[in-house]
Design an enzyme around this catalytic site. Structure first.
Site, short mmCIF file in Angstrom:
data_model
loop_
_atom_site.label_atom_id
_atom_site.label_comp_id
_atom_site.label_asym_id
_atom_site.label_seq_id
_atom_site.Cartn_x
_atom_site.Cartn_y
_atom_site.Cartn_z
N HIS A 565 0.80 -1.10 -0.02
CA HIS A 565 -0.07 -0.07 0.05
C HIS A 565 0.70 1.31 0.18
CE1 HIS A 565 -3.09 -2.54 2.45
NE2 HIS A 565 -3.30 -2.91 0.80
N HIS A 609 -7.07 -0.95 3.05
CA HIS A 609 -6.55 -1.10 1.60
C HIS A 609 -6.93 -0.41 0.59
CE1 HIS A 609 -5.66 -5.42 3.55
NE2 HIS A 609 -6.20 -4.96 4.22
#
Length: 633
Positions: A565, A609
């Site tokens: 990420h 996420h």
């Protein structure tokens, strides 16, 4: 890693979208005129291409460095959800990090999608929007209320449709329930689809905060796990620390709930399948060029004291011919938190001293380009369990895997239609009286944002340890959601064909180490609940000695990997920062004609996420672009 067998691959069948306007050679588009050139066909670029070409008079070129998501004998490996843990390298940039000082100087694999759809075509499918605090912080520090949770809800729900088509949503949160008010006319993005096995999902999700008409498909697990009942029992036994949350995509993610994945009808749903499907690719005003890198942005003039960047230089190899394309309205960079800063720096937009070291003339001195990188580090924990009903047996047996493939091919059901990462997910904060918070302060976005995350897997999961040859396991992935460490992306050379130097700087602040240590201890408390007494045999050997803070910290240094990420490398200028790369409209500062829309613009790490928040950012950016150029919304 999953065992692959030739007969398994031959069994699989999946729906595929067409490739009506895909080009594979930049000379095919060299003499065309475009209003917008979008660089990168990931979560953001795909949305922008789709939304901008909804108006037939707007012409767009979308450039993707990677390959098609539908052509080739191995495309099934990115379409079958179960194969997510073993994505072939042809779909990946195959990056590695520089040695990580706090991780015993380990060099980590750093996966990024090299395919239409970008990392949404290769990620672990988790669909998590983040908390209302995340968006509210962005609005507060940018001075732009358009980024607030309330203002972003229509865009979040544009990727999250309601029960009726063509509805716009307003979500209202109270302490114990979520309500939704519909407003007409706005199209939608996400669709909550039935799980693969079609079971009744009452009590597992709140349909009011999801949709039924959008192109991004999401679903709950359609394959029951032996862990399910025990995870839920733990939320009752240890409710004070691990409460149940009906739907963490309501704006309050805290607690344990059922994981929602970007899977529809047993197949991965990506930015490519959602926004670049056959009907979109058939639009006369959209061209998509794949297998082609942007070598630099080209200055096409000046407006006052600011350079104008409406040109793009393309190539397919380091020694290959260069082709230049020019937009009439904007160039939009959506190459991601690694690709975007690399392209900016190769174009003379970056830290002047660093550019000079590579012989690149500075056009815009922007010291923040490539700086302030953040990512979510995680560690695996595993326990040997008293059952044979885990996915470990399937992963080790060609016969069982092929049997699962037969079920999948016939029905799009079974283990292969589901996310192997687990059926539940949990988001948690450190307790209010935590010594970590007292010493270091709160790095999260606010009281509804988590400090760490737990996921619960019905098998041995790890990217740092070899899979045991025998035994059945359950795993928890323990992730640091609000880290304070900041890294960088720097040029290795002036060539677009040389990977940049990626340094996520994992675990380089004492607060990160302290918080992840507490998160590991929380996972251990979860697994020690009465619900697991007759199930857990013992911790896996690597974690047996994690009984003290010092031992946990040593384990962290040895086991941390990336949750994939990256963000912040072209961050938004805000009231609390001395500098930035883009303004609140995502326009590059001190330049004209250049906008950035991807996760690189986040000024602080986002507690989720990333695919769902980036979809939302791109939806709003599409409207910002349309308003700026008088394109009908």
């Amino acid at each position: 890693m999953l065992f692959r067998h030739a007969s398994l691959i031959s069994l699989l069948y999946l729906l595929r979208q067409g490739s009506a306007s895909l080009f594979t050679d930049p000379t095919q588009v060299a003499n065309k005129s475009y209003d917008f050139v979008i660089i990168g066909a990931g979560a953001a670029g795909s949305v922008l291409a789709h939304r901008l070409t909804e108006h037939s008079a707007t012409n767009v070129l979308l450039v993707e460095a990677g390959r098609s998501n539908t052509d080739g004998p191995d495309v099934r490996d990115i379409q079958v959800p179960y194969f997510v843990v073993d994505i072939p390298p042809s779909f990946d940039w195959n990056y590695t990090t520089v040695p990580q000082k706090a991780l015993q100087n380990r060099t980590l694999s750093y996966p990024r999608g090299y395919v239409l759809g970008g990392s949404t075509s290769t990620n672990f499918l988790f669909y998590t929007r983040g908390s209302s605090d995340e968006f509210d912080r962005l609005a507060r520090i940018s001075g732009d209320e358009g980024w607030s949770w309330k203002a972003m809800l229509p865009y979040i729900l544009k990727a999250s449709a309601r029960l009726l088509p063509q509805l716009d949503m307003t979500l209202t949160l109270t302490a114990h329930r979520t309500t939704l008010t519909a407003h007409p006319t706005r199209p939608q993005t996400e669709t909550l689809t039935p799980p693969a096995d079609g079971h009744d999902t009452h009590g597992e999700v709140d349909p009011a905060v999801h949709g039924k008409t959008g192109p991004v498909l999401t679903s709950l697990s359609g394959n029951a796990s032996v862990l399910d009942a025990r995870v839920l029992q733990t939320t009752a036994e240890l409710a004070a620390e691990f409460p149940f949350n009906l739907d963490m995509n309501s704006g309050n993610p805290l607690g344990v709930g059922w994981l929602q994945s970007t899977i529809g009808h047993g197949v991965r749903s990506s930015a490519a399948t959602a926004f670049l499907a056959q009907d979109t690719l058939a639009r006369r005003n959209l061209d998509v060029l794949i297998g082609t890198r942007v070598t630099r942005l080209v200055q096409t003039g000046r407006r006052g004291s600011s350079p104008v960047f409406l040109g793009v230089e393309l190539a397919q190899s380091a020694a290959g011919a260069r082709v230049q394309i020019q937009a009439t309205k904007e160039v939009i960079l959506s190459a991601g938190s690694i690709g975007t800063p690399q392209i900016l720096m190769m174009s003379g937009i970056g830290d002047a001293g660093e550019l000079a070291a590579h012989g690149i003339a500075t056009v815009v001195d922007a010291p923040d380009v490539g700086k302030h990188m953040q990512d979510h580090p995680w560690v695996p924990l595993q326990w040997q369990v008293n059952t044979n009903d885990t996915l470990d047996s399937i992963n080790r047996s060609p016969d069982l895997l092929n049997a699962a493939a037969e079920i999948y091919n016939a029905t799009k059901q079974g283990v292969m239609a589901n996310n192997p990462g687990g059926n539940q997910i949990g988001w948690f904060r450190l307790p209010r009286n935590s010594s970590v918070l007292r010493e270091f302060g709160d790095a999260s976005a606010g009281p509804s944002s988590p400090h760490f995350e737990l996921t619960f897997g019905n098998s041995f999961l790890s990217f740092t340890q070899p899979v045991p040859a025998i035994g059945s396991f359950m795993s928890m992935c323990v992730a640091l959601v609000a880290p304070t460490s900041r890294g960088s992306v720097k040029l290795a050379s002036a060539s677009a064909f040389d990977a940049p130097l990626i340094d996520p700087a994992f675990m380089q602040t004492p607060s990160d180490v302290a918080t992840l240590t507490e998160a590991v201890k929380a996972a251990q408390r979860f697994a020690a609940a009465p619900a697991w007494a007759d199930f857990v045999i013992k911790p896996f050997v690597a974690a047996v000695n994690t009984t003290t803070d010092a031992a946990i910290r040593a384990y962290i240094a040895d086991q941390v990997a990336t949750f994939r990420h990256p963000m912040g490398t072209a961050r938004m200028s805000t009231s609390e920062l001395d500098s930035g790369v883009v303004d609140s409209r995502l326009l590059v500062e001190n330049a004209v004609g250049l906008r950035i829309v991807d996760a690189s613009i986040f000024p602080h790490i986002f507690g989720a996420h990333l695919q769902a928040p980036v979809y939302a950012i791109a939806e709003r950016a599409s409207d910002l672009v349309k308003r700026a150029h008088g394109i009908p919304l």
